[in-house]
Design an enzyme around this catalytic site. Structure first.
Site, PDB file in Angstrom:
ATOM      1  N   ARG A 117      -3.741   3.192  20.902  1.00  0.00           N
ATOM      2  CA  ARG A 117      -3.265   4.205  19.957  1.00  0.00           C
ATOM      3  C   ARG A 117      -1.853   4.704  20.250  1.00  0.00           C
ATOM      4  NH1 ARG A 117      -6.823   5.974  16.437  1.00  0.00           N
ATOM      5  NH2 ARG A 117      -6.295   7.914  15.369  1.00  0.00           N
TER       6      ARG A 117
ATOM      7  N   HIS B  62       0.927  -3.675   6.214  1.00  0.00           N
ATOM      8  CA  HIS B  62      -0.291  -3.582   7.039  1.00  0.00           C
ATOM      9  C   HIS B  62      -1.523  -4.134   6.331  1.00  0.00           C
ATOM     10  CE1 HIS B  62      -0.281   0.024   4.579  1.00  0.00           C
ATOM     11  NE2 HIS B  62      -1.583   0.082   4.741  1.00  0.00           N
ATOM     12  N   GLU B  63      -1.355  -4.720   5.123  1.00  0.00           N
ATOM     13  CA  GLU B  63      -2.539  -5.274   4.433  1.00  0.00           C
ATOM     14  C   GLU B  63      -2.486  -6.797   4.476  1.00  0.00           C
ATOM     15  OE1 GLU B  63      -4.102  -2.081   1.075  1.00  0.00           O
ATOM     16  OE2 GLU B  63      -3.594  -4.108   0.460  1.00  0.00           O
TER      17      GLU B  63
ATOM     18  N   CYS C 237      -7.037  -2.834   4.238  1.00  0.00           N
ATOM     19  CA  CYS C 237      -6.813  -1.382   4.155  1.00  0.00           C
ATOM     20  C   CYS C 237      -7.630  -0.758   3.030  1.00  0.00           C
ATOM     21  CB  CYS C 237      -5.324  -1.064   4.003  1.00  0.00           C
ATOM     22  SG  CYS C 237      -4.992   0.703   3.874  1.00  0.00           S
TER      23      CYS C 237
ATOM     24  N   CYS D 192     -10.813   3.559  17.530  1.00  0.00           N
ATOM     25  CA  CYS D 192     -10.575   2.924  18.833  1.00  0.00           C
ATOM     26  C   CYS D 192      -9.382   3.586  19.530  1.00  0.00           C
ATOM     27  CB  CYS D 192     -10.296   1.439  18.630  1.00  0.00           C
ATOM     28  SG  CYS D 192      -9.868   0.558  20.142  1.00  0.00           S
TER      29      CYS D 192
ATOM     30  N   CYS E 261     -11.518  -2.477  20.217  1.00  0.00           N
ATOM     31  CA  CYS E 261     -11.458  -3.126  21.537  1.00  0.00           C
ATOM     32  C   CYS E 261     -12.847  -3.437  22.077  1.00  0.00           C
ATOM     33  CB  CYS E 261     -10.690  -2.249  22.528  1.00  0.00           C
ATOM     34  SG  CYS E 261     -11.614  -0.818  23.151  1.00  0.00           S
TER      35      CYS E 261
ATOM     36  N   CYS F 180     -13.724   0.917  24.617  1.00  0.00           N
ATOM     37  CA  CYS F 180     -13.367   2.327  24.834  1.00  0.00           C
ATOM     38  C   CYS F 180     -14.537   3.226  24.431  1.00  0.00           C
ATOM     39  CB  CYS F 180     -12.101   2.688  24.058  1.00  0.00           C
ATOM     40  SG  CYS F 180     -12.358   2.875  22.286  1.00  0.00           S
TER      41      CYS F 180
ATOM     42  N   ARG G 242      -3.131  -3.308  -7.177  1.00  0.00           N
ATOM     43  CA  ARG G 242      -2.466  -3.850  -5.989  1.00  0.00           C
ATOM     44  C   ARG G 242      -1.519  -4.990  -6.334  1.00  0.00           C
ATOM     45  NH1 ARG G 242      -3.056  -0.180  -3.130  1.00  0.00           N
ATOM     46  NH2 ARG G 242      -3.801  -0.123  -0.978  1.00  0.00           N
TER      47      ARG G 242
ATOM     48  N   CYS H 152       0.838  -1.209   0.000  1.00  0.00           N
ATOM     49  CA  CYS H 152       0.000   0.000   0.000  1.00  0.00           C
ATOM     50  C   CYS H 152       0.873   1.260   0.000  1.00  0.00           C
ATOM     51  CB  CYS H 152      -0.910  -0.040   1.227  1.00  0.00           C
ATOM     52  SG  CYS H 152      -1.865   1.456   1.525  1.00  0.00           S
ATOM     53  N   HIS H 153       0.271   2.386  -0.374  1.00  0.00           N
ATOM     54  CA  HIS H 153       1.004   3.660  -0.422  1.00  0.00           C
ATOM     55  C   HIS H 153       1.604   4.047   0.920  1.00  0.00           C
ATOM     56  CE1 HIS H 153      -1.273   4.079  -4.138  1.00  0.00           C
ATOM     57  NE2 HIS H 153      -0.268   4.835  -4.499  1.00  0.00           N
ATOM     58  N   THR H 154       0.911   3.709   2.000  1.00  0.00           N
ATOM     59  CA  THR H 154       1.389   4.123   3.318  1.00  0.00           C
ATOM     60  C   THR H 154       2.731   3.468   3.638  1.00  0.00           C
ATOM     61  OG1 THR H 154      -0.915   4.241   3.920  1.00  0.00           O
ATOM     62  CG2 THR H 154       0.641   4.430   5.705  1.00  0.00           C
TER      63      THR H 154
ATOM     64  N   CYS I 210     -15.285   2.992  20.740  1.00  0.00           N
ATOM     65  CA  CYS I 210     -15.857   1.708  20.322  1.00  0.00           C
ATOM     66  C   CYS I 210     -17.319   1.586  20.769  1.00  0.00           C
ATOM     67  CB  CYS I 210     -15.040   0.543  20.881  1.00  0.00           C
ATOM     68  SG  CYS I 210     -13.531   0.215  19.951  1.00  0.00           S
TER      69      CYS I 210
HETATM   70  N1  LIG Z   1      -8.361   7.363   4.982  1.00  0.00           N
HETATM   71  C1  LIG Z   1      -7.751   6.199   5.065  1.00  0.00           C
HETATM   72  O1  LIG Z   1      -7.895   5.464   6.041  1.00  0.00           O
HETATM   73  C2  LIG Z   1      -6.885   5.744   3.932  1.00  0.00           C
HETATM   74  C3  LIG Z   1      -6.536   4.397   3.780  1.00  0.00           C
HETATM   75  C4  LIG Z   1      -5.786   4.019   2.654  1.00  0.00           C
HETATM   76  C5  LIG Z   1      -5.380   4.975   1.743  1.00  0.00           C
HETATM   77  N2  LIG Z   1      -5.718   6.290   1.930  1.00  0.00           N
HETATM   78  C6  LIG Z   1      -5.350   7.354   0.984  1.00  0.00           C
HETATM   79  O2  LIG Z   1      -6.292   7.351  -0.057  1.00  0.00           O
HETATM   80  C7  LIG Z   1      -5.709   7.895  -1.233  1.00  0.00           C
HETATM   81  C8  LIG Z   1      -5.954   6.950  -2.404  1.00  0.00           C
HETATM   82  O3  LIG Z   1      -5.292   5.719  -2.194  1.00  0.00           O
HETATM   83  P1  LIG Z   1      -5.139   4.692  -3.414  1.00  0.00           P
HETATM   84  O4  LIG Z   1      -4.425   3.511  -2.908  1.00  0.00           O
HETATM   85  O5  LIG Z   1      -6.461   4.500  -4.071  1.00  0.00           O
HETATM   86  O6  LIG Z   1      -4.161   5.579  -4.339  1.00  0.00           O
HETATM   87  P2  LIG Z   1      -3.835   5.552  -5.910  1.00  0.00           P
HETATM   88  O7  LIG Z   1      -2.642   6.410  -6.091  1.00  0.00           O
HETATM   89  O8  LIG Z   1      -3.797   4.157  -6.401  1.00  0.00           O
HETATM   90  O9  LIG Z   1      -5.088   6.255  -6.583  1.00  0.00           O
HETATM   91  C9  LIG Z   1      -5.200   7.649  -6.701  1.00  0.00           C
HETATM   92  C10 LIG Z   1      -5.880   7.933  -8.035  1.00  0.00           C
HETATM   93  O10 LIG Z   1      -6.113   9.343  -8.139  1.00  0.00           O
HETATM   94  C11 LIG Z   1      -6.004   9.668  -9.500  1.00  0.00           C
HETATM   95  N3  LIG Z   1      -5.847  11.111  -9.689  1.00  0.00           N
HETATM   96  C12 LIG Z   1      -4.713  11.842  -9.628  1.00  0.00           C
HETATM   97  N4  LIG Z   1      -4.982  13.129  -9.890  1.00  0.00           N
HETATM   98  C13 LIG Z   1      -6.302  13.228 -10.121  1.00  0.00           C
HETATM   99  C14 LIG Z   1      -7.166  14.296 -10.470  1.00  0.00           C
HETATM  100  N5  LIG Z   1      -6.712  15.540 -10.624  1.00  0.00           N
HETATM  101  N6  LIG Z   1      -8.493  14.032 -10.627  1.00  0.00           N
HETATM  102  C15 LIG Z   1      -8.953  12.766 -10.474  1.00  0.00           C
HETATM  103  N7  LIG Z   1      -8.166  11.713 -10.152  1.00  0.00           N
HETATM  104  C16 LIG Z   1      -6.863  11.939  -9.987  1.00  0.00           C
HETATM  105  C17 LIG Z   1      -4.830   8.845  -9.985  1.00  0.00           C
HETATM  106  O11 LIG Z   1      -4.855   8.692 -11.400  1.00  0.00           O
HETATM  107  C18 LIG Z   1      -5.046   7.531  -9.252  1.00  0.00           C
HETATM  108  O12 LIG Z   1      -5.778   6.592 -10.032  1.00  0.00           O
HETATM  109  C19 LIG Z   1      -4.231   8.099  -0.886  1.00  0.00           C
HETATM  110  O13 LIG Z   1      -4.052   9.461  -0.520  1.00  0.00           O
HETATM  111  C20 LIG Z   1      -4.030   7.197   0.294  1.00  0.00           C
HETATM  112  O14 LIG Z   1      -2.949   7.632   1.104  1.00  0.00           O
HETATM  113  C21 LIG Z   1      -6.459   6.671   2.999  1.00  0.00           C
HETATM  114 ZN   LIG Z   2      -2.871   1.084   3.491  1.00  0.00          ZN
HETATM  115 ZN   LIG Z   3     -11.815   0.765  21.392  1.00  0.00          ZN
END
Ligand SMILES: NC(=O)c1ccc[n+]([C@@H]2O[C@H](COP(=O)([O-])OP(=O)(O)OC[C@H]3O[C@@H](n4cnc5c(N)ncnc54)[C@H](O)[C@@H]3O)[C@@H](O)[C@H]2O)c1
Ligand SMILES: [Zn+2]
Ligand SMILES: [Zn+2]
Length: 367
Positions: free
Chosen positions: A110, A62-63, A169, A106, A92, A95, A362, A40-42, A98
């Site tokens: 943390r 983490h996935e 994730c 949760c 949990c 908390c 992925r 994943c990106h993270t 939760c």
């Molecule tokens: N909130 C959470 O818990 C959580 C969990 C996982 C990931 N994320 C975040 O979610 C986001 C997306 O994750 P992902 O794995 O799908 O990423 P990804 O990079 O695979 O997908 C992002 C998409 O956005 C598109 N994009 C870029 N510029 C754009 C624009 N101007 N208009 C429209 N689309 C555009 C890209 O082409 C790409 O397909 C990331 O910022 C990631 O860090 C958040």
């Molecule tokens: Zn992730």
């Molecule tokens: Zn909790």
């Protein structure tokens, strides 16, 4: 025990796959044998050093999805042989958060999790007696992991674990944003910005909720093709005119629900501005760069638009990840197209390269 793991030794350098030590699970903890883990990106963000809260050495990942091998003292909810999905966002069930239906954040572990420790403030990972920290409480770029019971979701045995890993994730984040955070109403119009794992999950979630129109906006035709497969009724290449186009197609009002899944603050602003006046809800799932801020003209809010964020899609992991996996088993969700590459643990850095070049949705490590 000895096991192979991908260790972040130094920020900005490739992960080093090597043999390290994993200690026995303590009270409330569980030993899990990983079967599959998404990249994943993270993970890449932390490895790069851009994340100010990152730490090293640590085992990333983490996935994860795997099989319970051993129980620590007092573990009551899981048994040896159970199939589990790892949760960086635990539940949990005790908390203040939760106990509320309004959030999945949760509070139980943390502080220690953010430090790379297990809940008792110590680590189970080491090398030559030197401690190695647990990334996101999960550390699933490894053959085995020790995690607290409250951070494992038991999933149906018949669900293939490579598919299950995606629910740890990105996929649950997108599905949950539509189903649990926004609670999309049947018959509504939705716009999803971004068609990566998270955005595609949001498209699928909006479809499961019975949305009538689902517009997905991305820059890649290949990804928009995948969005059509998940139920998008309209797919557009994004640009500066996207907000106007949404207004034009919705009688000048905007969409009932918008979702941001790009992490780009300019796109978040488009998602706010294309939400419908009166009741439009913009859900932000993307993670912006360090120090970036989201600009909102207050008038947009006065006119009844609402903005909320969503962490892990608002999913209460132990209760709701199994329900989402069940939707897959029931044939309501097409998860297979999201797995674009299957790689070995040794190839984890190649998984980062593929992600960097937006090659596929992925990569899944198979152990
Ligand atoms: N909130 C959470 O818990 C959580 C969990 C996982 C990931 N994320 C975040 O979610 C986001 C997306 O994750 P992902 O794995 O799908 O990423 P990804 O990079 O695979 O997908 C992002 C998409 O956005 C598109 N994009 C870029 N510029 C754009 C624009 N101007 N208009 C429209 N689309 C555009 C890209 O082409 C790409 O397909 C990331 O910022 C990631 O860090 C958040
Ligand atoms: Zn992730
Ligand atoms: Zn909790």
């Amino acid at each position: 025990m000895r096991m192979r793991a991908a260790v972040l030794e130094e920020f900005g350098a490739p992960l080093v796959v090597q043999e390290i030590d994993l200690a026995e699970p303590k009270a409330g903890e569980v030993l899990v044998r990983l079967v599959a883990c998404g990249v994943c990106h993270t993970d890449m963000y932390t490895a790069s050093g851009a994340d100010p809260s990152g730490y090293a050495p640590a085992v990333l990942g983490h996935e994860g999805a795997g099989v319970v091998e051993k129980l620590g003292e007092g573990v009551s909810d899981l048994a040896v042989g159970d199939h589990v999905v790892t949760l960086f966002s635990p539940q949990c069930r005790e908390c203040v958060h939760c106990l509320s239906p309004r959030t999945n954040l949760c509070m139980a572990i943390r502080a220690e999790q953010n430090l790379g420790h297990l809940p008792d403030g110590t680590v189970r990972l080491s090398r030559d007696g030197q401690p190695i920290r647990h990334f996101m409480g999960t550390s699933t770029f490894a053959e085995y992991t020790v995690m607290p019971e409250i951070a494992l979701a038991k999933v149906p045995q018949e669900a293939p674990l490579d598919r299950c890993a995606l629910f740890a994730c990105g996929l649950s984040t997108g599905l949950g944003a539509a189903m649990y955070t926004a609670k999309v109403e049947a018959g509504s119009t939705c716009v999803v910005f971004g068609a990566g794992m998270v955005g595609l999950g949001a498209v699928a979630g909006a479809r499961l909720q019975g949305a009538e129109r689902i517009i997905c906006v991305d820059l890649s035709e290949d990804r928009l093709e995948l969005a059509r497969g998940q139920g998008a009724t309209d797919t557009w290449i994004g640009g500066g005119d996207t907000v106007q186009r949404i207004l034009d197609e919705t009688g000048g009002y905007g969409a009932d629900y918008t979702f941001e899944a790009t992490g780009i603050v300019a796109v978040m602003r488009q998602a706010v501005e294309s939400a419908r006046m009166g009741w439009g809800l913009c859900t932000v799932a993307g993670v912006a760069g360090k120090g970036e801020t989201l600009d909102i003209i207050p008038r947009y809010l006065i006119q009844g638009r609402r903005v909320c964020g969503s962490s892990f899609g608002g999913v209460k992991g132990r209760d709701q990840v199994p329900l989402l996996v069940q939707r897959y088993l029931d044939g309501d969700l097409d998860v297979d197209p999201f797995i674009s590459h299957r790689i070995a643990l040794e190839d984890v850095n190649h998984g980062f390269d593929l992600m960097h070049h937006q090659d596929g949705i992925r990569s899944v490590i198979e152990f």
